[in-house]
Design an enzyme around this catalytic site. Structure first.
Site, PDB file in Angstrom:
ATOM      1  N   GLU A   1      28.443  40.215  47.138  1.00  0.00           N
ATOM      2  CA  GLU A   1      29.212  39.382  46.197  1.00  0.00           C
ATOM      3  C   GLU A   1      28.996  37.908  46.473  1.00  0.00           C
ATOM      4  O   GLU A   1      28.900  37.497  47.619  1.00  0.00           O
ATOM      5  CB  GLU A   1      30.711  39.579  46.453  1.00  0.00           C
ATOM      6  CG  GLU A   1      31.282  40.860  46.005  1.00  0.00           C
ATOM      7  CD  GLU A   1      32.792  40.906  46.314  1.00  0.00           C
ATOM      8  OE1 GLU A   1      33.284  42.015  46.457  1.00  0.00           O
ATOM      9  OE2 GLU A   1      33.451  39.857  46.428  1.00  0.00           O
TER      10      GLU A   1
ATOM     11  N   SER B   1      39.879  31.070  60.850  1.00  0.00           N
ATOM     12  CA  SER B   1      40.936  31.904  60.281  1.00  0.00           C
ATOM     13  C   SER B   1      41.931  32.191  61.390  1.00  0.00           C
ATOM     14  O   SER B   1      41.642  32.941  62.316  1.00  0.00           O
ATOM     15  CB  SER B   1      40.333  33.214  59.768  1.00  0.00           C
ATOM     16  OG  SER B   1      39.402  32.918  58.761  1.00  0.00           O
TER      17      SER B   1
ATOM     18  N   CYS C   1      38.275  38.871  48.689  1.00  0.00           N
ATOM     19  CA  CYS C   1      36.966  39.108  49.284  1.00  0.00           C
ATOM     20  C   CYS C   1      36.690  40.600  49.341  1.00  0.00           C
ATOM     21  O   CYS C   1      37.503  41.356  49.841  1.00  0.00           O
ATOM     22  CB  CYS C   1      36.941  38.589  50.718  1.00  0.00           C
ATOM     23  SG  CYS C   1      37.735  37.027  50.916  1.00  0.00           S
TER      24      CYS C   1
HETATM   25  N1  SAH Z   1      34.782  36.218  58.556  1.00  0.00           N
HETATM   26  C1  SAH Z   1      35.052  34.855  58.255  1.00  0.00           C
HETATM   27  C2  SAH Z   1      34.703  34.442  56.831  1.00  0.00           C
HETATM   28  C3  SAH Z   1      35.042  35.393  55.712  1.00  0.00           C
HETATM   29  S1  SAH Z   1      36.732  35.556  55.261  1.00  0.00           S
HETATM   30  C4  SAH Z   1      36.496  34.534  58.583  1.00  0.00           C
HETATM   31  O1  SAH Z   1      37.225  35.418  58.996  1.00  0.00           O
HETATM   32  O2  SAH Z   1      36.876  33.374  58.476  1.00  0.00           O
HETATM   33  C5  SAH Z   1      37.202  34.044  54.522  1.00  0.00           C
HETATM   34  C6  SAH Z   1      38.696  33.791  54.515  1.00  0.00           C
HETATM   35  O3  SAH Z   1      39.362  34.637  53.559  1.00  0.00           O
HETATM   36  C7  SAH Z   1      39.344  34.105  55.852  1.00  0.00           C
HETATM   37  O4  SAH Z   1      40.275  33.118  56.197  1.00  0.00           O
HETATM   38  C8  SAH Z   1      40.027  35.425  55.570  1.00  0.00           C
HETATM   39  O5  SAH Z   1      41.024  35.668  56.495  1.00  0.00           O
HETATM   40  C9  SAH Z   1      40.497  35.226  54.148  1.00  0.00           C
HETATM   41  N2  SAH Z   1      40.878  36.442  53.432  1.00  0.00           N
HETATM   42  C10 SAH Z   1      40.420  37.697  53.625  1.00  0.00           C
HETATM   43  N3  SAH Z   1      41.014  38.554  52.780  1.00  0.00           N
HETATM   44  C11 SAH Z   1      41.880  37.823  52.030  1.00  0.00           C
HETATM   45  C12 SAH Z   1      42.801  38.157  50.986  1.00  0.00           C
HETATM   46  N4  SAH Z   1      42.927  39.406  50.546  1.00  0.00           N
HETATM   47  N5  SAH Z   1      43.525  37.154  50.442  1.00  0.00           N
HETATM   48  C13 SAH Z   1      43.365  35.882  50.872  1.00  0.00           C
HETATM   49  N6  SAH Z   1      42.528  35.522  51.839  1.00  0.00           N
HETATM   50  C14 SAH Z   1      41.786  36.469  52.429  1.00  0.00           C
END
Ligand code: SAH
Length: 341
Positions: A91, A213, A332
């Site tokens: 994606e 994160s 995501c």
């Molecule tokens: N692995 C990396 C980058 C990908 S996730 C990381 O953890 O930072 C990118 C961001 O989206 C992260 O802060 C993650 O915690 C957040 N995220 C994941 N699922 C989400 C959701 N359902 N709603 C909002 N943010 C989400």
């Protein structure tokens, strides 16, 4: 095997020409043709000798990614599902802002970090993406929609620091002045907190941004949400953040998803503010995108407001993420999840 030209840094291309006793400055010319003129065939390069063109045709491909699904929301957030050469699906998201267009890049097929709230982690990592597969997400989206991409966030599926070398090559390629020319300050890599790589990243030459994160400022809570915290505690993470800030003089962004009745109380806000101490960081509060299979829900607007106000009172630089793409599969990994079994 024939390589994708989009995975080659300008340095590597220079070396390629040097190895063949050809003028190394050709690499800059090729970069301009590939990224500025967006050629589909090397023979479109009118100022390059025929032998060189034939040689490049033998060694490199100019293939783009294959589009499988394109969704567009009312706020002009575009989501794309692409098929890679080996059949894997990824994606990519394009967002429109008042300052330009940003692309959210996927760095792995699936993810092994296993964060409790995240849809991407429901699919284990199948493999890392190659640099060209990340570069092509930006190039293909830019071509499909016909806009220039000014900002990049590596926040799609995957953990970029679990694919560190490829992500760094990717950053060098998209930052190159003869290429896509995406300013380092307009690029942000987000990690769940792989501590040794934060130290390495602090030494990386480009002035790219780092987001972490966090999602909780107590070890018990963070370990229950994010497995990585069982390996690198909040204390380890804080040391790495301090090192990074001292080394680069750049501010880090801490991402904090607000999960209803999990990490959104005033006690959690206080823990967060206390944890930050005097560190030069921004906090980005993120409204949770609910995922059907996960037992978490979005905090009430009032609760989010209270959390936000508390951090402001504690003089922390805090922003609330603007919501985009709520009428498409915004979270995501949601779009990809629907298309694979
Ligand atoms: N692995 C990396 C980058 C990908 S996730 C990381 O953890 O930072 C990118 C961001 O989206 C992260 O802060 C993650 O915690 C957040 N995220 C994941 N699922 C989400 C959701 N359902 N709603 C909002 N943010 C989400």
């Amino acid at each position: 095997m024939i390589r994708s030209i989009y995975g080659v840094t300008e340095e590597q291309l220079k070396q390629y020409f040097t190895d063949r006793n050809q003028k190394p400055f050709r690499s800059a010319q090729i970069f301009e043709w590939v990224y500025r003129h967006r050629i589909h065939h090397f023979r479109e390069m009118t100022n390059i000798k025929k032998e060189v063109i034939e040689q490049l045709e033998k060694d490199f491909s100019l293939d783009r990614l294959t589009l499988v699904v394109h969704q567009q929301s009312k706020d002009e957030t575009n989501k794309f599902l692409f098929r890679l050469q080996d059949g894997n699906l990824i994606e990519t998201v394009l967002m429109k802002h008042d300052y330009g267009y940003s692309v959210c890049v996927t760095s792995q097929v699936g993810c092994n970090m296993g964060c409790a709230f995240c849809a991407s982690g429901m699919r284990k990592k199948r493999r890392n993406l190659e640099p060209f597969e990340m570069v092509l997400q930006i190039l293909t989206v830019s071509e499909l929609i016909g806009v220039r991409i000014s900002h990049v966030v590596v926040m799609g599926i995957g953990e970029p620091f679990d694919n560190y070398d490829n992500v760094l090559s990717f950053l060098q390629i998209i930052n190159h002045p003869k290429g896509l020319e995406i300013g380092a300050r307009h690029i942000t890599v987000s990690t769940c907190g792989i501590v040794p790589k934060i130290y390495e990243y602090a030494e990386f030459g480009l002035q790219v941004n780092l987001a972490i994160s966090l999602h909780a400022a107590s070890d018990v809570l963070r370990s229950s949400l994010m497995k990585i915290n069982r390996v690198y505690s909040l204390e380890d993470l804080k040391k790495a953040i301090r090192f990074y800030i001292q080394k680069t003089n750049r501010r880090i962004t801490l991402e904090y998803i607000l999960l209803k009745d999990v990490n959104d109380s005033l006690t959690s806000a206080r823990e967060l503010a206390d944890w930050i101490e005097d560190m030069n960081v921004y906090v980005n509060l993120i409204p949770y995108n609910e995922v059907k299979e996960k037992p978490f829900s979005r905090s009430e607007t009032e609760t989010m407001r209270r959390f936000f106000d508390y951090l402001c009172k504690r003089r922390i630089n805090v922003t609330m993420r603007r919501e985009q793409g709520f009428d498409i599969d915004a979270a995501c990994g949601q779009l990809r999840s629907k298309h694979i079994s």
